[in-house]
Write a protein that holds these residues in place. Structure first.
Motif, PDB file in Angstrom:
ATOM      1  N   THR A 138       0.837  -1.197   0.000  1.00 38.44           N
ATOM      2  CA  THR A 138       0.000   0.000   0.000  1.00 38.44           C
ATOM      3  C   THR A 138       0.873   1.248   0.000  1.00 38.44           C
ATOM      4  OG1 THR A 138      -1.668  -1.195   1.286  1.00 38.44           O
ATOM      5  CG2 THR A 138      -1.878   1.200   1.176  1.00 38.44           C
ATOM      6  N   ASP A 159       1.680   5.787  -9.334  1.00 36.42           N
ATOM      7  CA  ASP A 159       1.042   4.530  -8.932  1.00 36.42           C
ATOM      8  C   ASP A 159       0.725   4.455  -7.446  1.00 36.42           C
ATOM      9  OD1 ASP A 159      -0.072   2.078  -9.773  1.00 36.42           O
ATOM     10  OD2 ASP A 159       1.701   0.968  -9.104  1.00 36.42           O
ATOM     11  N   ASP A 161      -1.685   4.477  -4.219  1.00 33.78           N
ATOM     12  CA  ASP A 161      -3.090   4.145  -3.981  1.00 33.78           C
ATOM     13  C   ASP A 161      -3.902   5.404  -3.714  1.00 33.78           C
ATOM     14  OD1 ASP A 161      -3.252   1.043  -3.768  1.00 33.78           O
ATOM     15  OD2 ASP A 161      -1.471   1.587  -2.626  1.00 33.78           O
ATOM     16  N   ASN A 210      -4.520   1.630 -10.074  1.00 38.25           N
ATOM     17  CA  ASN A 210      -4.450   1.378  -8.635  1.00 38.25           C
ATOM     18  C   ASN A 210      -4.851   2.589  -7.808  1.00 38.25           C
ATOM     19  OD1 ASN A 210      -3.476  -1.271  -8.907  1.00 38.25           O
ATOM     20  ND2 ASN A 210      -1.360  -0.560  -9.098  1.00 38.25           N
ATOM     21  N   ARG A 212      -6.922   5.264  -6.137  1.00 41.05           N
ATOM     22  CA  ARG A 212      -8.328   5.368  -5.749  1.00 41.05           C
ATOM     23  C   ARG A 212      -8.787   6.816  -5.568  1.00 41.05           C
ATOM     24  NH1 ARG A 212      -6.187   0.694  -4.268  1.00 41.05           N
ATOM     25  NH2 ARG A 212      -7.490  -1.149  -3.921  1.00 41.05           N
ATOM     26  N   ARG A 266      -6.360   1.696   1.436  1.00 40.32           N
ATOM     27  CA  ARG A 266      -6.672   0.596   0.525  1.00 40.32           C
ATOM     28  C   ARG A 266      -8.167   0.445   0.239  1.00 40.32           C
ATOM     29  NH1 ARG A 266      -3.773  -2.404  -3.240  1.00 40.32           N
ATOM     30  NH2 ARG A 266      -1.614  -2.468  -2.591  1.00 40.32           N
TER      31      ARG A 266
END
Length: 273
Positions: A138, A159, A161, A210, A212, A266
C-alpha cells in the motif's frame, strides 16, 4: 492493511497531516499553533502523546509555525535533513539533541510496519522534500509546495493508492489578483507552487488503475476555489485521454480550517474511523 491518514489543515495559513498504522503515528509538518494542532488531533480521536515522530518538509512558517512548541510539549522526535535543520534553528527554539534526528533526502526509515521515504522537490527553501508512505504494497504519497513536476517527483509519486497533491492556484486568478508582480513571479516559477493545470497534467501521468483517490492540497484562498481546482484537473486529465469517472477515481478537497475524514488508503471509498 491499516494505513490511513487525515489532513488536519492545508493551505498558506498552515499545513499538517497525520499518517497512521497499527504500529506508528506520524505527523507531516506542524504549520498551525500548538493549541490548534492539539484541538484538531482531539477532533480526530488522537492526542499529542500519540504522535511518534514529526516529519518536516521545509522551513517555511506555514509548515513549522507550531513545530517547536508541539515537539517540546509532547516530547516528540523531529526528522529533517541537514540543510532544513540549519534553516530551522532560529524558528523552533531549543529541542533536546536526541529529539533532533537527521533524515537525509532520499532516505527511507521504518517505523514498525510503516516505511517512510523522502524525496527532493523544487521550492524556494533550503532543501525541501515530500514523502511516500508504505505499508506492505500500500502506498500513500503526500507532495505539496512543488514549483514544477520534475521527472524525479513524477517517478516517486506514480502509482500511489492515494495521492495528496498540490493544486495551489488558478493561473488567471493569480495573474489578475492583488499580489505584487514579484510575488506572482515567485508562485508561478519553478520554485513556487503547482497550478491547477500543472496538477492535472501531473495526475495524467502518475494516476494508474491502482489510484483510488487524489486530494487537492495547499489551495490558495486568494487565487483558487475548490470547484475550479477540481474541474480544471478533471478537464486536463480528460484532454490527455484519461476519461474521468468518479466511480474509478475520486478527486477530493482538503481544508484550511478543518480536517479531512480519516481515509483508509486501501479501501475503495472513504470510511470514518
Amino acid at each position: 492493511m491499516s494505513l490511513r491518514f487525515t489532513v488536519l489543515s492545508s493551505g498558506s495559513t498552515g499545513n499538517c497531516t497525520v499518517v497512521k498504522t497499527d504500529d506508528a503515528t506520524l505527523m507531516i509538518d506542524v504549520g498551525l499553533s500548538c493549541k490548534r494542532t492539539d484541538e484538531l488531533l482531539h477532533e480526530q480521536g488522537l492526542s499529542g502523546s500519540s504522535i511518534d515522530g514529526i516529519l518536516v518538509t521545509h522551513e517555511h512558517s506555514d509548515h513549522i509555525k507550531g513545530l517547536g512548541a508541539f515537539a517540546r510539549k509532547h516530547d516528540v522526535p523531529v526528522y529533517a535533513n541537514e540543510k532544513t535543520w540549519e534553516a530551522l534553528q532560529k524558528h523552533v527554539g531549543k529541542l533536546a539533541d536526541e529529539k533532533r534526528i537527521v533524515m537525509d533526502t532520499g532516505e527511507a526509515k521504518d517505523f514498525g510496519d510503516l516505511r517512510v521515504e523522502s524525496f527532493g522537490i523544487s521550492h524556494d527553501a533550503a532543501e525541501p522534500v515530500a514523502y511516500n508512505f508504505y505499508e506492505g504494497e500500500t502506498k500513500l504519497s503526500v507532495a505539496t509546495d512543488l514549483g514544477y513536476m520534475s521527472d524525479k517527483v513524477r517517478d516517486a509519486i506514480s502509482d500511489a493508492d492515494v495521492l495528496v497533491l498540490e493544486s495551489n492556484h488558478d493561473i488567471q486568478m493569480l495573474r489578475m489578483g492583488r499580489y505584487p508582480w514579484n510575488i506572482k513571479q515567485r508562485i508561478l516559477g519553478d520554485k513556487g507552487h503547482l497550478s491547477n493545470e500543472a496538477a492535472g497534467e501531473a495526475m495524467s501521468e502518475v494516476v494508474t488503475g491502482n489510484t483510488r483517490r487524489v486530494y487537492l492540497a495547499h489551495l490558495s484562498r486568494e487565487h483558487n476555489q475548490k470547484d475550479i481546482a477540481r474541474m480544471t484537473v478533471q478537464d486536463v486529465m480528460e484532454s490527455n485521454g484519461h476519461f474521468y469517472k468518479e466511480s474509478e477515481l475520486q478527486v477530493l478537497d482538503t481544508y484550511y480550517d478543518r480536517a479531512t475524514a480519516w481515509d483508509q488508503v486501501r479501501e475503495k471509498s472513504i470510511i470514518r474511523l
